[in-house]
Design a protein around this motif. Structure first.
Motif, short mmCIF file in Angstrom:
data_model
loop_
_atom_site.label_atom_id
_atom_site.label_comp_id
_atom_site.label_asym_id
_atom_site.label_seq_id
_atom_site.Cartn_x
_atom_site.Cartn_y
_atom_site.Cartn_z
N PRO A 19 12.10 32.37 26.72
CA PRO A 19 12.07 32.41 28.46
C PRO A 19 11.68 34.18 28.62
CG PRO A 19 14.15 32.60 28.05
CD PRO A 19 14.02 31.82 26.69
N ALA A 20 11.93 34.94 27.42
CA ALA A 20 12.52 36.63 28.34
C ALA A 20 12.73 37.52 26.91
CB ALA A 20 13.43 36.21 29.29
N VAL A 21 12.06 38.82 26.58
CA VAL A 21 12.42 39.39 26.04
C VAL A 21 12.63 40.31 26.80
CG1 VAL A 21 11.14 40.98 24.50
CG2 VAL A 21 10.48 38.77 24.73
N LEU A 22 14.08 40.92 26.48
CA LEU A 22 15.31 41.65 26.65
C LEU A 22 14.63 43.16 25.22
CD1 LEU A 22 17.43 42.82 28.87
CD2 LEU A 22 18.94 42.39 27.32
N LEU A 23 14.14 44.76 26.23
CA LEU A 23 14.19 45.97 25.58
C LEU A 23 15.63 46.88 25.99
CD1 LEU A 23 11.57 44.90 26.08
CD2 LEU A 23 10.53 46.68 25.38
N GLY A 24 16.35 47.89 25.32
CA GLY A 24 17.32 48.80 25.03
C GLY A 24 17.73 48.60 23.74
N ILE A 47 9.24 35.36 31.12
CA ILE A 47 7.74 34.66 29.99
C ILE A 47 8.27 33.12 30.58
CG2 ILE A 47 6.37 34.26 28.39
CD1 ILE A 47 8.94 36.84 27.33
N LYS A 48 7.03 33.14 31.31
CA LYS A 48 6.09 31.12 31.21
C LYS A 48 5.26 31.37 31.60
CE LYS A 48 7.39 27.98 35.21
NZ LYS A 48 7.81 26.76 35.99
N GLY A 49 4.62 30.68 29.92
CA GLY A 49 3.35 30.35 29.90
C GLY A 49 2.28 31.64 29.11
N ASP A 50 1.64 31.97 30.16
CA ASP A 50 0.51 33.31 30.46
C ASP A 50 1.33 34.13 31.30
OD1 ASP A 50 -0.35 32.52 27.82
OD2 ASP A 50 -1.70 32.95 28.36
N GLU A 51 2.23 33.47 32.10
CA GLU A 51 2.94 34.69 33.49
C GLU A 51 3.51 35.11 32.91
OE1 GLU A 51 3.54 31.90 36.75
OE2 GLU A 51 1.54 31.08 37.12
N LEU A 52 3.34 36.89 33.07
CA LEU A 52 3.98 37.62 32.72
C LEU A 52 5.53 38.17 34.04
CD1 LEU A 52 3.09 39.46 29.55
CD2 LEU A 52 4.48 37.59 29.72
N LYS A 72 11.33 47.12 41.56
CA LYS A 72 12.76 45.70 40.82
C LYS A 72 12.18 45.44 40.46
CE LYS A 72 15.73 47.33 43.68
NZ LYS A 72 17.11 47.78 42.94
N GLN A 73 10.96 45.04 40.42
CA GLN A 73 10.28 43.83 39.76
C GLN A 73 8.20 43.11 39.85
OE1 GLN A 73 12.32 40.31 39.55
NE2 GLN A 73 10.80 39.05 41.31
N GLN A 74 8.05 43.32 38.66
CA GLN A 74 5.52 43.04 39.46
C GLN A 74 5.51 42.38 37.99
OE1 GLN A 74 4.25 47.20 39.92
NE2 GLN A 74 2.35 46.28 38.98
N ALA A 75 4.65 41.67 38.48
CA ALA A 75 3.75 40.66 37.60
C ALA A 75 2.53 41.83 36.45
CB ALA A 75 2.75 39.62 37.97
#
Length: 298
Positions: A19-24, A47-52, A72-75
């Protein structure tokens, strides 16, 4: 499935798996980045399919996508470029990468690689196609978060087709098959160890990997047909028609009858006192014998 690619090779490509990739910098992150300015949990890509969806967890004001700051966030879309602490990451779709580029990468492959022996890095293989720096720093070509590894520990190079290792002044040393070295040539199957982190050297295919060529086997050509000896020609008589045979039989009979008649006449002449001619009798008898032989043998 999409990927994040570090354009300056600070890190290998990262598969964007649901469902997600975390970087740090934290060890709990799927992608650990040891670089100044990176927080323990810096950003997350949902990640949900090809939607990021990019989430700025650390509220980093310098985080940008295509040159624009992310609050905060962005597609994210395929081809987007993200800058994180001076590193540039691009969203790519492996399916659209050109085949010629992939073929060129294969053509440039040296055949050399190293495979980690540590269970935490099982099933990973790192191809070495040129100068490759190994160490703890995120600036290295191959970065490993190992406590006693130096920031820039050693360098691997390809020199005239050979794989070479050079220690970069590490504190805890570089070892080949248990022997500490400053610079050394590596062979296929060698153990390369950087402090406690060890690798097995994989080299270009040797004699054992080559296809064995067997001597060509001659396949016999199809056997020549057996020539049958021609049957001896039958006597010309065997090919005669029934009419010809009958004609010849009649002719023989006629000649035989004439010979008999001639013999009777000869006998009658011989019976006369003045007509005895023994020479004629002998000739007639030979003629009869010849006719009989011709008829019987014919």
């Amino acid at each position: 499935m999409l990927k994040l690619r570090f354009t300056n090779k600070e890190h290998g490509d990262v598969w964007l798996v649901e469902p997600a990739v975390l970087l740090g910098t934290d060890s709990s992150c799927q992608v650990m980045l040891k670089r100044d300015g990176i927080q323990p949990r810096h950003i997350e890509v949902k990640i949900k399919g090809d939607e990021l969806q990019l989430v700025n967890i650390a509220n980093d004001p310098s985080l940008t996508v295509n040159g624009r700051a992310v609050d905060k966030q962005q597609a994210l879309q395929i081809g987007d470029e993200m800058v994180l602490a001076g590193m540039t990451l691009t969203v790519i779709d492996p399916k659209t990468e050109s085949k010629p580029a992939a073929a060129a990468a294969v053509a440039e492959s040296s055949g050399w690689a190293i495979r980690p022996n540590h269970s935490a890095l099982a099933n990973k293989t790192y191809t070495i196609n040129g100068d490759t720096v190994l160490g703890r720093s995120a600036e290295c070509d191959l970065s490993f978060s190992v406590t006693h590894l130096s920031r820039k520990h050693a360098q691997l190079s390809i020199v005239r087709g050979n794989l070479m290792v050079k220690d970069l002044g590490s504190a805890n040393g570089t070892y080949v098959n248990g022997k500490r070295v400053q610079e050394s040539k590596l062979e296929r199957g060698d153990e390369l160890r950087l402090d406690t982190l060890s690798f097995t050297v994989i080299g270009p295919g040797g004699e054992a990997d080559k296809t064995t060529l067997r001597a060509a086997v001659s396949i016999p050509s199809a056997a020549a047909p057996i020539r049958k000896e021609a049957a001896p020609a039958a006597p010309a008589v065997a090919n005669e028609s029934e009419a010809e045979k009958e004609s010849r039989r009649v002719a023989g009979t006629t000649a035989f009858n004439r010979a008999v008649s001639a013999s009777e006449e000869a006998k009658q002449e011989a019976a006369k006192p003045d007509g005895v001619n023994w020479i004629m009798v002998i000739i007639v008898l030979f003629a009869i014998a010849g006719v009989v032989a011709y008829y019987l043998l014919g």
